[in-house]
Design an enzyme around this catalytic site. Structure first.
Site, short mmCIF file in Angstrom:
data_model
loop_
_atom_site.label_atom_id
_atom_site.label_comp_id
_atom_site.label_asym_id
_atom_site.label_seq_id
_atom_site.Cartn_x
_atom_site.Cartn_y
_atom_site.Cartn_z
N LYS A 1 36.55 22.97 39.98
CA LYS A 1 37.10 22.44 39.22
C LYS A 1 38.66 22.79 39.90
CE LYS A 1 39.99 23.13 36.04
NZ LYS A 1 41.62 22.59 36.04
N GLY B 1 44.52 32.23 40.85
CA GLY B 1 45.52 31.88 39.80
C GLY B 1 46.14 32.92 38.98
N SER B 2 46.49 32.67 38.00
CA SER B 2 47.51 33.41 37.39
C SER B 2 46.55 34.88 36.77
CB SER B 2 48.33 33.14 36.09
OG SER B 2 47.37 32.66 35.04
N THR B 3 47.11 35.80 36.41
CA THR B 3 46.53 37.04 36.03
C THR B 3 46.30 36.71 34.67
OG1 THR B 3 47.75 38.56 37.31
CG2 THR B 3 46.83 39.60 35.33
N VAL C 1 45.09 33.81 33.06
CA VAL C 1 44.18 33.14 33.14
C VAL C 1 42.66 34.04 33.66
CG1 VAL C 1 43.02 30.96 33.75
CG2 VAL C 1 45.56 30.95 33.16
N GLY C 2 43.27 34.69 34.62
CA GLY C 2 42.01 35.66 35.19
C GLY C 2 41.59 36.22 34.00
N GLU D 1 41.37 36.21 42.68
CA GLU D 1 42.73 36.51 43.39
C GLU D 1 43.76 36.00 42.57
OE1 GLU D 1 45.81 35.45 45.08
OE2 GLU D 1 45.05 34.18 46.30
N CYS E 1 51.50 33.08 46.06
CA CYS E 1 51.33 34.50 45.25
C CYS E 1 51.81 35.65 46.03
CB CYS E 1 49.76 34.56 44.84
SG CYS E 1 48.75 34.38 46.30
N GLU F 1 56.35 37.71 37.86
CA GLU F 1 56.09 36.74 39.07
C GLU F 1 56.85 35.25 38.73
OE1 GLU F 1 52.33 35.28 41.88
OE2 GLU F 1 52.09 35.18 39.74
#
Length: 499
Positions: A190, A243-245, A247-248, A266, A300, A397
């Site tokens: 995706k 991606g972002s923390t 969304v993780g 990551e 990142c 960030e």
């Protein structure tokens, strides 16, 4: 800062060839028939309309990947044959390097010259690296403590869902796809909704290389629909995400509440770039500046927290300002441009809001801080001084060309301040003193430490984070092992009491 008019590019933009989903070896429309527009951040114009996949399309893609894994040839091919096909895939990518580079330059606002000479060759290198690893997957013989014989097998984990970000759409896709393929897995990719075009092109080339139908599937669409459906799917065996923390965390929750599939993440970073006063300022200052603004800060591991020892602070800052004032922002297809536009309007406005936070919280804006007065999402390289560790721009960030500069006195002080963050992805240490380099590199809690270099990536070097920057690693053999299961096989030795 200098600027270039983004309307003056002479580059011949290629025709967009692939805009449908790629499922089971074929380009197909989404079940709903919906499309979404992918936007050129240089001029805010539509590049193409792309199929919008959702849960129904993810179901079809996972079904194809499951059939290809359970009954298809890919996991059953000899490792030598998988290697051969992957090497052909890499060759095809290099044959089409200019066209793929143009897709990422348009979709992501990346510098065409850098994508052409850096990102896409890196994609091929990573494919070749893991192609070479495909026939070196083996377990171990165990020295059992009783009258038993034991050994381990390494087997492909199965169907892998891969969710890719928009800042490096080509390299970060292949950092996950290549080891999964080498392991014998099948994948459903995706890509980010902002940058769907190159992923579809790679799917086309994968089929041309001889990768069987169903092994590589691409579902373009949005995170809350297609991404969420992939993360929670009961027939997906693993999720890999960059991606972002924030969304993780959502992905981990979805994986845990479905079939408890393992997840590799990551995530974000707020990396310290530490400069000691024994360095050559003229050499290190450009590295520090580029460490913060490379890829318009959309990386990142950006060294966005710059710690400078007090003995060289003033000279170093002066050099940074000189670089910022000659930095060319503009059309990413212009070979003279050093910085293109931010990815989209949302990120553009987010970066500008962080700049305002810096001003309001008392940091001194030394240079930059503005958007360019023209179409497109262009922001000047921005340098703040008088930044404290508690300020928003030093903690969060930003993912934009914003550098926070801070002064320090001692090794002990800077180690403590560098670790005062929820992130732990990377760090840079600039010094000619080996004792300082060793002390600081062992003390910083981050997944990669670069000493007297920065952005020193390599296919053989594992990459990933500590703390809220995620866990598990891309690249290196660690990047392969996360797509493998360990199976232990135990038998009694002849005439043992176990018989």
């Amino acid at each position: 800062m200098q600027s270039k008019d983004s309307s003056k590019s002479n580059f011949n933009i290629p025709k967009i060839k692939f805009t449908q989903l790629f499922i089971n070896g074929e380009f197909v429309d989404s079940v709903s028939g919906k499309m979404f527009e992918t936007i050129d951040p240089r001029n805010e114009e539509v590049i193409a309309s792309v199929a919008e996949g959702d849960k129904d399309d993810v179901d079809l893609a996972v079904k194809a990947a499951r059939e290809a894994f359970d009954n298809g040839p890919w996991p059953r091919l000899s490792p030598k044959e998988r290697r051969r096909i992957m090497l052909k895939f890499a060759d095809l990518i290099l044959e089409h390097v200019e066209e793929i580079a143009a897709l990422d330059a348009m979709d992501a606002g990346k510098l065409f010259s850098v994508v052409k000479t850096g990102d896409i060759p890196n994609v091929a290198d990573v494919l070749c690296y893991y192609a070479g690893a495909a026939d070196k997957i083996h377990g171990t013989t165990l020295k059992m403590s009783r009258e038993l014989q034991g050994y381990t097998l390494l087997e492909p984990i199965g169907v892998v869902g891969l969710i890719i970000p928009w800042n490096f759409p080509s390299p970060l896709l292949m950092h996950k796809v290549a080891p999964a393929l080498a392991a014998g897995c099948t994948v459903v990719v995706k890509p980010a909704e902002q940058t769907p075009l190159s992923a579809l092109y790679y799917a086309y080339l994968a089929k041309q290389a001889g990768i069987p139908d169903g092994v590589v599937n691409v579902v373009t669409g949005f995170g809350p629909t297609a991404g969420a459906a992939l993360s929670s799917h009961m027939d997906v065996d693993k999720i890999g995400f960059t991606g972002s923390t924030e969304v993780g965390r959502l992905i981990m929750h979805a994986a845990a509440t479905s079939n408890l599939k393992p997840v590799s993440l990551e995530l974000g970073g707020k990396s310290p770039f530490i400069v000691f006063d024994d360095v050559d300022v003229d050499k290190v200052a450009p590295l520090a500046f580029v460490g913060a603004v490379y890829n318009k800060g959309e990386i990142c591991v950006a060294g966005s927290r710059l710690f400078i020892q007090e003995g060289i602070y003033d000279k170093f800052v002066k050099k940074l300002v000189e670089m910022a004032k000659t930095w060319v922002v503009g059309d990413p297809f212009d070979p003279n441009t050093r910085q293109g536009p931010q990815i989209d309007k949302i990120q553009f406005e987010k970066v500008l809001s962080y700049i305002e936070h810096g001003k309001k919280e008392g940091a001194t804006l030394l240079t930059g801080g503005n958007s360019l007065d023209r179409k497109g999402y262009f922001i000047e390289p921005t340098i703040f001084v008088d930044v404290t560790d508690e300020m928003t721009i030093a903690k969060e960030e930003i993912f934009g060309p914003v550098l926070s500069v801070m002064k320090f006195k001692t090794v002990e002080e800077v180690i403590k301040r560098a670790n005062c963050t929820k992130y732990g992805l990377a760090a840079g240490v600039m010094t000619n003193d080996l004792n300082i380099a060793n002390t600081v590199s062992r003390s910083i809690r981050a997944g990669v430490i670069w000493i007297n270099c920065y952005f020193a990536f390599d296919p053989d070097c594992p990459f990933g984070g500590y703390k809220c920057s995620g866990f598990e690693r891309d690249l290196g053999m660690e990047g392969l092992h996360k797509y493998l299961q360990v199976k232990s096989v135990v038998t009694p030795i002849y005439n043992s009491p176990w018989l």
